[in-house]
Design a protein around this motif. Sequence first.
Motif, PDB file in Angstrom:
ATOM      1  N   GLU A   1      47.865  33.544  32.647  1.00 25.25           N
ATOM      2  CA  GLU A   1      46.529  33.630  32.115  1.00 25.25           C
ATOM      3  C   GLU A   1      45.594  33.714  33.395  1.00 25.25           C
ATOM      4  N   GLU A   2      45.799  33.157  34.457  1.00 27.80           N
ATOM      5  CA  GLU A   2      44.996  33.429  35.724  1.00 27.80           C
ATOM      6  C   GLU A   2      44.976  34.870  36.210  1.00 27.80           C
ATOM      7  N   ILE A   3      46.105  35.389  36.162  1.00 23.82           N
ATOM      8  CA  ILE A   3      46.301  36.980  36.597  1.00 23.82           C
ATOM      9  C   ILE A   3      45.437  37.901  35.438  1.00 23.82           C
ATOM     10  N   ALA A   4      45.739  37.544  34.057  1.00 21.04           N
ATOM     11  CA  ALA A   4      45.043  38.341  33.225  1.00 21.04           C
ATOM     12  C   ALA A   4      43.507  38.272  33.519  1.00 21.04           C
ATOM     13  N   THR A   5      42.969  37.130  33.931  1.00 16.05           N
ATOM     14  CA  THR A   5      41.586  37.166  34.333  1.00 16.05           C
ATOM     15  C   THR A   5      41.299  37.839  35.561  1.00 16.05           C
ATOM     16  N   PHE A   6      41.969  37.902  36.381  1.00 12.75           N
ATOM     17  CA  PHE A   6      41.716  38.816  37.621  1.00 12.75           C
ATOM     18  C   PHE A   6      41.868  40.109  37.184  1.00 12.75           C
ATOM     19  N   ARG A   7      42.813  40.633  36.253  1.00 14.98           N
ATOM     20  CA  ARG A   7      42.424  41.961  35.889  1.00 14.98           C
ATOM     21  C   ARG A   7      41.315  42.292  35.260  1.00 14.98           C
ATOM     22  N   ARG A   8      40.897  41.368  34.411  1.00 10.79           N
ATOM     23  CA  ARG A   8      39.846  41.722  33.501  1.00 10.79           C
ATOM     24  C   ARG A   8      38.570  41.442  34.317  1.00 10.79           C
ATOM     25  N   GLU A   9      38.299  40.606  35.132  1.00  6.88           N
ATOM     26  CA  GLU A   9      37.216  40.221  35.767  1.00  6.88           C
ATOM     27  C   GLU A   9      36.874  40.843  37.082  1.00  6.88           C
ATOM     28  N   ILE A  10      38.057  40.929  37.892  1.00  7.29           N
ATOM     29  CA  ILE A  10      37.808  41.871  39.131  1.00  7.29           C
ATOM     30  C   ILE A  10      38.295  43.184  39.217  1.00  7.29           C
ATOM     31  N   VAL A  11      39.521  43.352  38.632  1.00  7.88           N
ATOM     32  CA  VAL A  11      40.091  45.044  38.636  1.00  7.88           C
ATOM     33  C   VAL A  11      39.070  45.824  37.547  1.00  7.88           C
ATOM     34  N   GLU A  12      39.189  45.384  36.328  1.00  6.37           N
ATOM     35  CA  GLU A  12      38.406  46.094  35.390  1.00  6.37           C
ATOM     36  C   GLU A  12      36.941  46.402  35.452  1.00  6.37           C
ATOM     37  N   GLN A  13      36.446  45.009  35.899  1.00  7.56           N
ATOM     38  CA  GLN A  13      34.940  45.238  36.180  1.00  7.56           C
ATOM     39  C   GLN A  13      34.279  45.659  37.520  1.00  7.56           C
ATOM     40  N   GLY A  14      35.613  46.449  38.289  1.00  7.41           N
ATOM     41  CA  GLY A  14      34.856  46.940  39.633  1.00  7.41           C
ATOM     42  C   GLY A  14      34.642  46.272  40.721  1.00  7.41           C
ATOM     43  N   ALA A  15      34.918  44.720  40.951  1.00  5.66           N
ATOM     44  CA  ALA A  15      34.705  43.930  41.528  1.00  5.66           C
ATOM     45  C   ALA A  15      35.851  43.798  42.813  1.00  5.66           C
ATOM     46  N   LEU A  16      37.002  44.449  42.693  1.00  2.63           N
ATOM     47  CA  LEU A  16      38.185  44.262  43.572  1.00  2.63           C
ATOM     48  C   LEU A  16      37.582  44.648  45.236  1.00  2.63           C
ATOM     49  N   THR A  17      37.078  46.075  45.169  1.00  6.23           N
ATOM     50  CA  THR A  17      36.694  46.288  46.601  1.00  6.23           C
ATOM     51  C   THR A  17      35.640  45.536  47.177  1.00  6.23           C
ATOM     52  N   GLY A  18      34.551  45.132  46.374  1.00  5.90           N
ATOM     53  CA  GLY A  18      33.640  44.109  47.083  1.00  5.90           C
ATOM     54  C   GLY A  18      34.374  42.528  47.542  1.00  5.90           C
ATOM     55  N   ALA A  19      35.361  42.312  46.708  1.00  7.95           N
ATOM     56  CA  ALA A  19      36.201  41.408  46.925  1.00  7.95           C
ATOM     57  C   ALA A  19      36.812  41.128  48.093  1.00  7.95           C
ATOM     58  N   LEU A  20      37.520  42.260  48.409  1.00 11.53           N
ATOM     59  CA  LEU A  20      38.430  42.461  49.382  1.00 11.53           C
ATOM     60  C   LEU A  20      37.404  42.976  50.712  1.00 11.53           C
ATOM     61  N   ASN A  21      36.096  43.135  50.662  1.00 13.91           N
ATOM     62  CA  ASN A  21      35.510  43.095  51.782  1.00 13.91           C
ATOM     63  C   ASN A  21      35.134  42.033  52.505  1.00 13.91           C
ATOM     64  N   TRP A  22      35.220  40.864  51.736  1.00 14.39           N
ATOM     65  CA  TRP A  22      35.174  39.447  52.694  1.00 14.39           C
ATOM     66  C   TRP A  22      36.152  39.664  53.690  1.00 14.39           C
ATOM     67  N   TYR A  23      37.340  40.137  53.348  1.00 17.10           N
ATOM     68  CA  TYR A  23      38.665  40.217  54.546  1.00 17.10           C
ATOM     69  C   TYR A  23      38.286  41.111  55.639  1.00 17.10           C
ATOM     70  N   ARG A  24      37.723  42.449  54.709  1.00 17.18           N
ATOM     71  CA  ARG A  24      37.600  43.507  55.776  1.00 17.18           C
ATOM     72  C   ARG A  24      36.406  43.373  56.621  1.00 17.18           C
TER      73      ARG A  24
END
Length: 278
Positions: free
Chosen positions: A180-203
């Motif tokens: 369920e948590e992984i599905a939320t990640f796909r829906r809220e982060i990947v599909e809504q275009g937030a992944l690069t911004g989220a990764l930029n905390w590390y970068r």
Amino acid sequence: MSGRITSYLHDGLTFDVRDEGPLDGTPVLLLHGFPERAGTWRHVAPLLHAQGFRTVAPDQRGYSPGARPRRRRDYTLPLLVDDAAALIAEIGRPVHVVGHDWGAAVGYLLAAECPDLVRTLTAVAVPHSAAFVRAMPRSRQGLASWYMLAFQLPRVPEMLARRAGGPMERGFADGGMTPEEIATFRREIVEQGALTGALNWYRAMPFTRPGAVSRRVTVPTTLVWGDADTAVLRSTVERTADWVDGDYRLVVLPGVSHWIPSQAPEELARHVLERISP
């Protein structure tokens, strides 16, 4: 008394906010981690509301659609702390801070730099940043944190996240995330275009001076950690006591993974309330 905060402006960016619970209650600022948004608190917040507290949970920089700058250097920890401080200014009074994962890192530095804004701090799953940095080359923490180096690669993590059930999602599952948590990640982060911004905390980590995170915390602090966490080792967690001068408690949750807010919300809320209740 001001009304609900649904969004706020800071540094030319627009941040979305979930402001819930009794409007006249003492405010608790809830800061999510990677790779989640404000919804990660959905099981914890009602338990705080029931005790009369108001919760304010932003989608932080990189996650809110209106707050996704392109440059890595726009995601350094001091800038993330400034975002949180700006939200507290909108709230208009000092707050209790609860932060999970990267949200905990923001919480430590916010409490250290702005103790007049932070009544208490409850850090979830992650130790003080200076404790973490110092543990990396001196223990197995460096091996456990291999993904931080992998996330520095441009475009590769995004590519690995494109396919449902791919390498990134398998890594999250290995770290204790539920389907369920992984599905939320796909829906809220990947599909809504937030992944690069989220990764930029590390970068952005190479752009943050080590001295910037080596600030001692003086406010009352609790660290809640699950002993099934594969990303953060107990030896690293125990170093946090060296960086907190205020009243400090370490709470260990047996058998709980890194994803404490969604997997042990009742236990987390109980320890938060023990810290923030008069």
